[in-house]
Design a protein around this motif. Structure first.
Motif, PDB file in Angstrom:
ATOM      1  N   HIS A  55      -1.008   8.777  -3.046  1.00  0.00           N
ATOM      2  CA  HIS A  55      -1.455   7.417  -3.358  1.00  0.00           C
ATOM      3  C   HIS A  55      -0.306   6.423  -3.127  1.00  0.00           C
ATOM      4  O   HIS A  55      -0.488   5.404  -2.451  1.00  0.00           O
ATOM      5  N   GLU A  56       0.865   6.731  -3.655  1.00  0.00           N
ATOM      6  CA  GLU A  56       1.998   5.807  -3.507  1.00  0.00           C
ATOM      7  C   GLU A  56       2.469   5.748  -2.057  1.00  0.00           C
ATOM      8  O   GLU A  56       2.844   4.688  -1.558  1.00  0.00           O
TER       9      GLU A  56
ATOM     10  N   HIS B 126       0.322   3.345  -0.249  1.00  0.00           N
ATOM     11  CA  HIS B 126       0.764   1.944  -0.387  1.00  0.00           C
ATOM     12  C   HIS B 126       1.888   1.640   0.610  1.00  0.00           C
ATOM     13  O   HIS B 126       1.907   0.591   1.232  1.00  0.00           O
TER      14      HIS B 126
ATOM     15  N   PRO C  21       0.649  -2.247  -8.241  1.00  0.00           N
ATOM     16  CA  PRO C  21       0.685  -1.954  -9.682  1.00  0.00           C
ATOM     17  C   PRO C  21       0.993  -0.485  -9.956  1.00  0.00           C
ATOM     18  O   PRO C  21       0.854   0.363  -9.078  1.00  0.00           O
TER      19      PRO C  21
ATOM     20  N   GLU D 118      -5.836  -0.641  -4.544  1.00  0.00           N
ATOM     21  CA  GLU D 118      -5.879   0.637  -5.268  1.00  0.00           C
ATOM     22  C   GLU D 118      -6.924   1.569  -4.662  1.00  0.00           C
ATOM     23  O   GLU D 118      -6.701   2.765  -4.508  1.00  0.00           O
TER      24      GLU D 118
HETATM   25 ZN   LIG Z   1      -1.631   2.119  -6.523  1.00  0.00          ZN
END
Ligand SMILES: [Zn+2]
Length: 138
Positions: A70-71, A74, A84, A98
């Motif tokens: 997930h990171e 980003h 966030p 997100e």
């Molecule tokens: Zn995120």
């Protein structure tokens, strides 16, 4: 195939793996495992142009992989954006970035796996190690 699929196929080909930890570190991202309490799964930071991914050291195997993926999503999809914290209670956020990072993460974790003939999406994703509540991101 959407644009995420193409980006992920390229990544897996380049790195010879779909392991999010290996892909992130091979992209010169520092991955740190830290005490982040009960609710934060992870976050991405870029300080002095050095990108880093911070992961809660209490996550299980799936959570760890998902949070790194997930990171890293980003990092690839939202460069320069202050993203966030990935919090347990906002995992299913409707926030666009997100959702994009979650989609990226699940696609990366599925990797080169293909559904077998007649296999449902649910069976296929479970076979890939994706818990049912995360199937919505596929
Ligand atoms: Zn995120």
């Amino acid at each position: 195939m959407d644009s995420t699929d193409h980006a992920i196929q390229r990544l897996i080909k380049t790195h010879g793996t779909n392991d999010p930890f290996r892909i992130a570190t091979q992209n010169n991202i520092v991955v740190l495992f830290e005490e982040l309490g009960k609710n934060i799964w992870g976050y991405y930071a870029c300080i002095n142009r050095i990108p880093s991914i911070h992961i809660n050291n209490h996550l299980d195997d799936f959570g760890t992989k998902f949070a790194i993926a997930h990171e890293f999503g980003h990092h690839k999809l939202h460069p320069g954006v202050n993203t966030p914290f990935l919090r347990k209670n906002t995992l299913f956020s409707i926030d666009k970035i997100e959702r994009e990072a979650n989609h990226f993460a699940i696609k990366l974790m599925v990797g080169n796996n293909q559904p077998e003939y007649g296999e449902t999406k649910q069976c296929f994703l479970l076979r890939c190690g994706i818990p049912e509540e995360f199937h919505v991101f596929y």
